[in-house]
Structure formats: structure tokens, C-alpha cells
Motif scaffolding. Sequence first.
Motif, short mmCIF file in Angstrom:
data_model
loop_
_atom_site.label_atom_id
_atom_site.label_comp_id
_atom_site.label_asym_id
_atom_site.label_seq_id
_atom_site.Cartn_x
_atom_site.Cartn_y
_atom_site.Cartn_z
N UNK A 74 4.12 0.29 11.88
CA UNK A 74 3.58 1.46 12.55
C UNK A 74 3.68 2.73 11.70
N UNK A 75 2.54 3.28 11.36
CA UNK A 75 2.44 4.56 10.68
C UNK A 75 1.55 5.45 11.53
N UNK A 76 2.04 6.64 11.88
CA UNK A 76 1.25 7.57 12.66
C UNK A 76 0.41 8.45 11.74
N UNK A 77 -0.81 8.72 12.16
CA UNK A 77 -1.74 9.56 11.40
C UNK A 77 -2.25 10.65 12.33
N UNK A 78 -2.41 11.86 11.81
CA UNK A 78 -2.89 12.98 12.63
C UNK A 78 -3.84 13.86 11.84
N UNK A 79 -4.63 14.62 12.58
CA UNK A 79 -5.50 15.62 11.95
C UNK A 79 -4.86 17.01 11.96
N UNK B 71 5.95 5.30 4.87
CA UNK B 71 6.53 3.97 4.73
C UNK B 71 6.39 3.59 3.26
N UNK B 72 7.43 3.00 2.69
CA UNK B 72 7.35 2.71 1.26
C UNK B 72 6.35 1.59 0.97
N UNK B 73 6.13 1.31 -0.30
CA UNK B 73 5.03 0.45 -0.75
C UNK B 73 5.02 -0.91 -0.05
N UNK C 93 -5.46 5.07 2.26
CA UNK C 93 -6.82 5.58 2.38
C UNK C 93 -7.84 4.60 1.82
N UNK C 94 -7.39 3.68 0.99
CA UNK C 94 -8.28 2.60 0.52
C UNK C 94 -8.48 1.55 1.60
N UNK C 95 -7.57 1.48 2.55
CA UNK C 95 -7.59 0.41 3.55
C UNK C 95 -8.01 0.88 4.94
N UNK D 49 0.85 -1.19 0.00
CA UNK D 49 0.00 0.00 0.00
C UNK D 49 0.89 1.24 0.00
N UNK D 50 0.43 2.28 -0.68
CA UNK D 50 1.16 3.53 -0.74
C UNK D 50 0.74 4.46 0.39
N UNK D 51 1.71 5.19 0.92
CA UNK D 51 1.39 6.24 1.90
C UNK D 51 1.09 7.51 1.11
N UNK D 52 -0.07 7.53 0.49
CA UNK D 52 -0.48 8.65 -0.36
C UNK D 52 -2.00 8.66 -0.45
#
Length: 286
Positions: free
Chosen positions: A150-155, A143-145, A127-129, A113-116
Motif C-alpha cells: 500500500x502506497x498512498x498517492x495524492x494531488x 516504500x523502498x525498491x 510512474x512507469x507503472x 520499483x522506485x517511489x520517485x
Amino acid sequence: MTSPQRTKTGSVPRRERGGAKEARGPQGPRGPKPGPARDDGPQRIAKLLARAGIASRRNVERMIADGRVALNGDVLTTPATILTDLAGVTVDGKPVAKPEAARLFRYYKPPSTLTAERDPKGRPTIYDRLPPGLPRLIPVGRLDFMTEGLLLLTNDGELKRQLELPSTGVVRRYRARAFGEVTQQQLEDLSEGVEIEGIRYGSIDANLERRTGRNCWIEMALAEGKNREVRRVLAYLGLQVSRLIRTDYGPLTLEGLDTGDVAEVPREALFVFRKSLRGGRKPVGE
């Protein structure tokens, strides 16, 4: 091939030593104690939109250059526009909501999955997942494909920027399954840094966790996080990475997460984390 064992909570364990030294991560001098931030009053629109979680400051500047941002119906032409709030501001014709309190989420990014937000080639993105019902979120770093973990996400675009800055010294930890021969001494030499094709990589704390035939598991801790750094450094040592997992980002881990899971970082834990950053600042509104 062997694969990492999981605890009952579904997380990848922190250590499986096998007799080698325990990786502790790069160490560095402590920076100044966090001080209060001065984020009230007039500010550049790029910073305000980043705080609102629209995008990073750099991407907001691109959006303004593309004519996607307007104020009271007039398309803005410069990111130097100074405002006290986002009243009357629209992005792609849609009003921008008032910024919410900063929130941070842990996400177990699946491989492939792409971090895009989208991919012109049609490959799946995070965002598809991501599960439904989440607020608008932007990733902290990438993180590459094929890399998982662990990937952090924020608003909050400002929180994103703060966590990504090399000067904050946040240590990222990885576990890599690789094919080839390597010694613990070769891994320990990485603590001095290494230059590969003109790119200088800083200190890396690496540990040979275990070996099965010509396959091995290696733990690595680094604070820079340059593009594809782990893969490039291991390739430089003659290793072929077949699986790469990020397990930690500072004090945050994969604990309790299975592939594709999301969990919000408690507000108090986020506050403590931000205060601990080298050169960091006390969060606004705290």
C-alpha cells in the motif's frame, strides 16, 4: 517458501494468527480535537504550490532555488514570496492550474520499483507503472525498491505533509517473510523500542504469524516509519527479509487491490480519516 494467501478480492488478509498474539499497533495519547484551518489570505508560494500538487514544500523550495519558478515572467529567488493565489505563476514555463479539491488514492506498489519520478540509473519507477488517466499525483512517504504493498498517492502537497508527520500518529502495518530464527518474546521486546547503530526506533508491535521450517511470516505495526525501519529492525534480530508488504496505512488497506491496481479513497472516507489524525486539522473547504 510459503507466500501470503489472498482473499477473493485480491487483498492480503489482515491476520493469520497461528496461536500468537494479535498485533494491534502502537497506542498513544489522543491529541487535541481537530480544529478549523486558516488557509485563506496571503501565503508563502511554497505552500500554495504544494497545495496545487506541484511538489512537497521542501521540493518546491529546491525548484525555486534552481530558478524553475517564475511570477509574471520574473524568476523567483526566494520561497518567502507571499501571494494570495497562483495567478501568473509558472513552473518550468508552464502555468500552474488552480488547486483542485484534495484527492487520495490507494496504490498497490509492485516490488522492484522506485517511489520517485525518475531514476538516473534507469530503474523503473511507480510512474512507469501507474495506469493512464490519473491526475498529477505525488506519493505519501516512500516504500523502498523491493518493498511492495500500500502506497498512498495524492494531488495535494499539504495532505501529503499532514499524513507523513510523525505527530499525527498514523499506524502503518507490514507483513514480512523472513529467513532465520526468532521468538515471539524477541518480537514483543520491540514494544519498548530499540537503538540500532545510533538510531532510535520507537515502539513496534510485532507478531510471529506462522513458521515453515526456517522461514516465517511476521506482522509489524509502527507509527514512525523511518527509512527502511522494518528491514533494519528485523536484520538486527538476525533475520533476512525476502519479502515485505505494507498492508495498512491508518484505516486504509490493500482490500480489493491486486499488484499495480489504483483506487480512489471516497471523499467522505478521506474527510473522516483527516479528522481522526492526532493533532490534525479539518480539511480546507469542508
